[in-house]
Design a protein around this motif. Sequence first.
Motif, PDB file in Angstrom:
ATOM      1  N   VAL A  40       0.864  -1.169   0.000  1.00 46.82           N
ATOM      2  CA  VAL A  40       0.000   0.000   0.000  1.00 46.82           C
ATOM      3  C   VAL A  40       0.901   1.220   0.000  1.00 46.82           C
ATOM      4  O   VAL A  40       1.506   1.566   1.002  1.00 46.82           O
ATOM      5  N   PHE A  56       1.674   4.622   0.318  1.00 46.45           N
ATOM      6  CA  PHE A  56       1.233   5.941   0.767  1.00 46.45           C
ATOM      7  C   PHE A  56       2.034   7.033   0.064  1.00 46.45           C
ATOM      8  O   PHE A  56       1.578   8.161  -0.081  1.00 46.45           O
ATOM      9  N   ASP A  67       3.317  -7.744   6.622  1.00 47.79           N
ATOM     10  CA  ASP A  67       1.952  -7.271   6.668  1.00 47.79           C
ATOM     11  C   ASP A  67       1.779  -6.014   5.798  1.00 47.79           C
ATOM     12  O   ASP A  67       2.668  -5.175   5.758  1.00 47.79           O
ATOM     13  N   PRO A  68       0.640  -5.876   5.107  1.00 49.40           N
ATOM     14  CA  PRO A  68       0.435  -4.640   4.333  1.00 49.40           C
ATOM     15  C   PRO A  68       0.513  -3.382   5.199  1.00 49.40           C
ATOM     16  O   PRO A  68       0.934  -2.329   4.730  1.00 49.40           O
ATOM     17  N   ILE A  69       0.141  -3.523   6.477  1.00 49.73           N
ATOM     18  CA  ILE A  69       0.131  -2.348   7.346  1.00 49.73           C
ATOM     19  C   ILE A  69       1.558  -1.820   7.542  1.00 49.73           C
ATOM     20  O   ILE A  69       1.793  -0.620   7.669  1.00 49.73           O
ATOM     21  N   LEU A  87       2.456   0.200   4.618  1.00 49.78           N
ATOM     22  CA  LEU A  87       1.757   1.489   4.715  1.00 49.78           C
ATOM     23  C   LEU A  87       2.546   2.442   5.611  1.00 49.78           C
ATOM     24  O   LEU A  87       2.776   3.613   5.276  1.00 49.78           O
ATOM     25  N   PHE A 141      -7.192   6.531  -3.099  1.00 49.41           N
ATOM     26  CA  PHE A 141      -7.673   5.349  -2.406  1.00 49.41           C
ATOM     27  C   PHE A 141      -9.188   5.291  -2.386  1.00 49.41           C
ATOM     28  O   PHE A 141      -9.778   4.208  -2.486  1.00 49.41           O
ATOM     29  N   VAL A 142      -9.815   6.471  -2.280  1.00 47.14           N
ATOM     30  CA  VAL A 142     -11.276   6.505  -2.379  1.00 47.14           C
ATOM     31  C   VAL A 142     -11.713   5.920  -3.710  1.00 47.14           C
ATOM     32  O   VAL A 142     -12.653   5.117  -3.787  1.00 47.14           O
ATOM     33  N   VAL A 144     -11.422   2.185  -3.629  1.00 48.09           N
ATOM     34  CA  VAL A 144     -12.492   1.568  -2.833  1.00 48.09           C
ATOM     35  C   VAL A 144     -13.800   1.573  -3.610  1.00 48.09           C
ATOM     36  O   VAL A 144     -14.526   0.574  -3.650  1.00 48.09           O
ATOM     37  N   ILE A 195     -11.277  -2.954  -5.153  1.00 51.36           N
ATOM     38  CA  ILE A 195      -9.859  -3.304  -5.153  1.00 51.36           C
ATOM     39  C   ILE A 195      -9.639  -4.506  -6.057  1.00 51.36           C
ATOM     40  O   ILE A 195     -10.429  -5.436  -6.081  1.00 51.36           O
ATOM     41  N   LEU A 243     -19.973   2.033   0.231  1.00 45.70           N
ATOM     42  CA  LEU A 243     -19.683   1.091   1.311  1.00 45.70           C
ATOM     43  C   LEU A 243     -20.947   0.559   1.940  1.00 45.70           C
ATOM     44  O   LEU A 243     -21.015  -0.585   2.377  1.00 45.70           O
ATOM     45  N   PRO A 291     -20.451  -3.031  -0.653  1.00 43.27           N
ATOM     46  CA  PRO A 291     -19.188  -2.899   0.080  1.00 43.27           C
ATOM     47  C   PRO A 291     -17.938  -3.290  -0.703  1.00 43.27           C
ATOM     48  O   PRO A 291     -16.866  -2.789  -0.422  1.00 43.27           O
ATOM     49  N   ARG A 292     -18.055  -4.168  -1.704  1.00 38.94           N
ATOM     50  CA  ARG A 292     -16.812  -4.555  -2.373  1.00 38.94           C
ATOM     51  C   ARG A 292     -16.470  -3.618  -3.524  1.00 38.94           C
ATOM     52  O   ARG A 292     -15.515  -3.854  -4.272  1.00 38.94           O
ATOM     53  N   LEU A 310      -7.505  -8.404  -0.017  1.00 37.37           N
ATOM     54  CA  LEU A 310      -7.003  -7.535   1.054  1.00 37.37           C
ATOM     55  C   LEU A 310      -7.985  -7.407   2.200  1.00 37.37           C
ATOM     56  O   LEU A 310      -8.091  -6.365   2.815  1.00 37.37           O
ATOM     57  N   GLU A 311      -8.765  -8.443   2.457  1.00 38.00           N
ATOM     58  CA  GLU A 311      -9.731  -8.313   3.553  1.00 38.00           C
ATOM     59  C   GLU A 311      -9.378  -9.240   4.700  1.00 38.00           C
ATOM     60  O   GLU A 311      -8.494 -10.068   4.564  1.00 38.00           O
ATOM     61  N   LEU A 342      -5.504   0.111  12.559  1.00 40.71           N
ATOM     62  CA  LEU A 342      -4.770   1.353  12.354  1.00 40.71           C
ATOM     63  C   LEU A 342      -5.726   2.423  11.842  1.00 40.71           C
ATOM     64  O   LEU A 342      -6.183   2.374  10.708  1.00 40.71           O
ATOM     65  N   LEU A 344     -19.475   0.410  10.389  1.00 48.30           N
ATOM     66  CA  LEU A 344     -19.344   0.432   8.934  1.00 48.30           C
ATOM     67  C   LEU A 344     -18.010  -0.148   8.463  1.00 48.30           C
ATOM     68  O   LEU A 344     -17.924  -0.708   7.378  1.00 48.30           O
ATOM     69  N   GLU A 373     -14.816  -4.427   9.903  1.00 53.60           N
ATOM     70  CA  GLU A 373     -14.641  -5.754   9.301  1.00 53.60           C
ATOM     71  C   GLU A 373     -14.114  -5.678   7.876  1.00 53.60           C
ATOM     72  O   GLU A 373     -14.124  -6.643   7.140  1.00 53.60           O
ATOM     73  N   LYS A 374     -13.625  -4.520   7.475  1.00 54.11           N
ATOM     74  CA  LYS A 374     -13.251  -4.335   6.074  1.00 54.11           C
ATOM     75  C   LYS A 374     -11.806  -4.722   5.776  1.00 54.11           C
ATOM     76  O   LYS A 374     -11.364  -4.617   4.657  1.00 54.11           O
ATOM     77  N   GLY A 375     -11.053  -5.106   6.780  1.00 55.35           N
ATOM     78  CA  GLY A 375      -9.631  -5.345   6.530  1.00 55.35           C
ATOM     79  C   GLY A 375      -8.843  -4.107   6.917  1.00 55.35           C
ATOM     80  O   GLY A 375      -9.331  -2.980   6.784  1.00 55.35           O
ATOM     81  N   GLU A 376      -7.605  -4.313   7.372  1.00 54.36           N
ATOM     82  CA  GLU A 376      -6.897  -3.216   8.037  1.00 54.36           C
ATOM     83  C   GLU A 376      -6.533  -2.067   7.098  1.00 54.36           C
ATOM     84  O   GLU A 376      -6.575  -0.905   7.494  1.00 54.36           O
ATOM     85  N   ILE A 377      -6.224  -2.382   5.819  1.00 55.53           N
ATOM     86  CA  ILE A 377      -5.858  -1.311   4.898  1.00 55.53           C
ATOM     87  C   ILE A 377      -7.076  -0.453   4.574  1.00 55.53           C
ATOM     88  O   ILE A 377      -7.022   0.777   4.601  1.00 55.53           O
ATOM     89  N   TYR A 378      -8.194  -1.140   4.280  1.00 55.91           N
ATOM     90  CA  TYR A 378      -9.454  -0.423   4.086  1.00 55.91           C
ATOM     91  C   TYR A 378      -9.723   0.486   5.272  1.00 55.91           C
ATOM     92  O   TYR A 378     -10.040   1.651   5.127  1.00 55.91           O
ATOM     93  N   PHE A 409      -7.606   3.678   5.411  1.00 57.70           N
ATOM     94  CA  PHE A 409      -7.939   4.730   4.459  1.00 57.70           C
ATOM     95  C   PHE A 409      -9.359   5.248   4.646  1.00 57.70           C
ATOM     96  O   PHE A 409      -9.629   6.418   4.364  1.00 57.70           O
ATOM     97  N   ALA A 458     -10.287   9.045   5.106  1.00 54.41           N
ATOM     98  CA  ALA A 458     -11.211   9.768   4.239  1.00 54.41           C
ATOM     99  C   ALA A 458     -12.305  10.464   5.044  1.00 54.41           C
ATOM    100  O   ALA A 458     -12.665  11.613   4.767  1.00 54.41           O
TER     101      ALA A 458
END
Lengths: 339, 370
Positions: free
Chosen positions: A71, A73, A127-129, A132, A263-264, A267, A271, A324, A328-329, A338-339, B77, B128, B131-136, B139, B143
Amino acid sequence: MSTTELTREDLATVSPAWWAAGLLTVVLLAVTFAVEPGLFIDQAIGGLVYGMVLVLVTLGLSLILGLMGIVNFAHGAFFMLGAYISYSVVVTLGLPFWAALILAPLIVGVVGVVLEITVLRYLYDSDPIVSLLATFGLTMMIEEVIRAYWGTAPLEISRPSVLTRGTDLGVTTVPTYRLFLVGVAVITIAAVYLLISRTDFGLTIRAGVQDGEMTEFVGVNLPIRFTAMFFLGAALAGFAGVLYSAETGMRTTMGETFVILAFVVVVVGGIGSLFGSVVSGILIGVSAYLTPVVLSALAEVTNQPWLALQIRNLVPYLVMILILLYRPRGLFGEEGFLE
Amino acid sequence: MSGETATGEGPTEALDRARSLLLRYRVPVGLVLVVLLLRPVISHPLLLGYEAVAATILIWMVFVAAFNLLFGYAGLLSFGHAMFLGFGMYAAAIGVSGRAGAPELPFPVAAAVGIAVAATVGYLLGRLTVEKGEIYFAFLTLAVAQAVEFTANRNPLNLTGGSNGVTQNVLPGFVESTRGQLVVVFTGLEIDWYWFVSAVFLVAMLALWQIVRSPFGRSLVAIRENGDLARAMGINTTRYKVQAFTISAAFSALAGSVLMIDRYGASQETLSVITSGDTVLMAVLGGVRYFFGPVAGVFVWQFTEEFLNEFEVLHLGFTSVDLSGVLTHWQFFLGALFVVLVVVAPLEGIWGYLRDWVRDLYVRVKGVAE
């Protein structure tokens, strides 16, 4: 990174609520066009320009995300770096704008490659985090370099004279540069799309995303392809930065604004879907510019002045929250990524 | 540390008991030590030489610790935590000043409103997004925070004051400002602002500590480590994450309301992405796995910022180097340090290294003694 396309069956399964929402949108747009045709076209093209820039930035982001699970940034910082380098090329070196359009993306691409080799390469397995956080640190460094070298005051460059004139579209005149930007962006997006979907290079990349180990077994040098994709992603961001800043100027806040927006867009588009990013980028750009116009037209028609809200900057986030809640997807997203 | 020697016990047993007691309550003891030592240390002429920033540091510690409940313990995060700080700040400022027709409220009520708003937003946003995953999640919070900042900037109903923030008549009745120093006047008693903040700090941090070591906190760690396993053991992971988000938001707003007095008003910069980013940096710098991580991180960050802004010439005895030109770009070096830290060990931070170092030292000294 697959491409999802609308088919007849998909359309048949769309729920009545979506049809109603679509119909309402069309009616609202028609009313607005009837009330203020000039402003409508003007803002629609403004939105298209904005959307195209968003798509270019998002392409790089989602390529790197889909391919390496990183990810990035720092993508907004790449965008901003491209813009500021074009200032140096045009103003300091005195070269024409066309040179900046080629040089700045190349330099940003090289910066991207250096960062990939020195930092991000060590994070592919984590980890992706973590990636980030690391790219967030890189963003701080790049932004500080920009502040130190170019200063914090807004800058501007002059465009070539061919592009500064206006083009008459009947109801209104739009700056030629905007049409140029849309054209160039469409060509670039198409080229990237073909590169990924039609070439051997793209094939090995997609194979690498699906099963990296197996792809390496059959003799594909994956690390060098990763670096090449990182170059491409960073260069795309730099390219978008040059195109965008030639119209609006350079500011030190443009990086963070655009990485969030990108990123918006990811989403909203879903993804993992390149096609979704393109659609949602244009959708968000156009709706951000048209919503205030629609609202002011509504205010005029219904005689309710409080309706004319200036909410352009809020629209992307409202679109995202709606998506969302109801899908949601994302528009074209695959489940589970990535979930 | 004096062990209370009870009758019938040998001195070693009493010492052991004192040690185990100290080990058990090391967090409260540490917090009191932070409060007692922070101001004298930073106002030492060799370090900063002025003490005004000490109260601000304590407030930031509460905020980052609240953030870390979510990141360090629940593993979520949030890149938009500034909005919760902002809710507390703006609610307190608007309530106390009673601007633009808002009801004029006493400070505790206004702060409570801010905390309630933050908790509600945290709850709804959590429902909301958790449960979307940590990267979601990162961000999405970013947002939403961006949207909140835009809204405050547009000055709805003339409440938030746009880019100027809220700065008029924001000091509540019990706080007086004399020569730039804040003093709390409470039923005729004058209390230094630092001690008032210290009280809030201790109460909030002890509450957070209780949460962290409760079954609820342990469950959060279980969810962070292995969500599927935690769910299989009967933990409702979604509900726990939402609750953690709500609690974290509420504590952030509490810090925000006190920060409002400390900064003489609510400012729009507090809502910005930069504040949210700084929060993440401070927590990671300090070490997100430890309760004292945020405390260490905030101290290092705020201290570095103040210190390097003042620092100009490096005296090496034989020569002096003027560093003022380089050090104004301290963010570059901090960013570099951060990148190295994340690549080497993302979760340890300064506190983790300090712990290991002290433990090594202890083992070595003990080994030599034996």
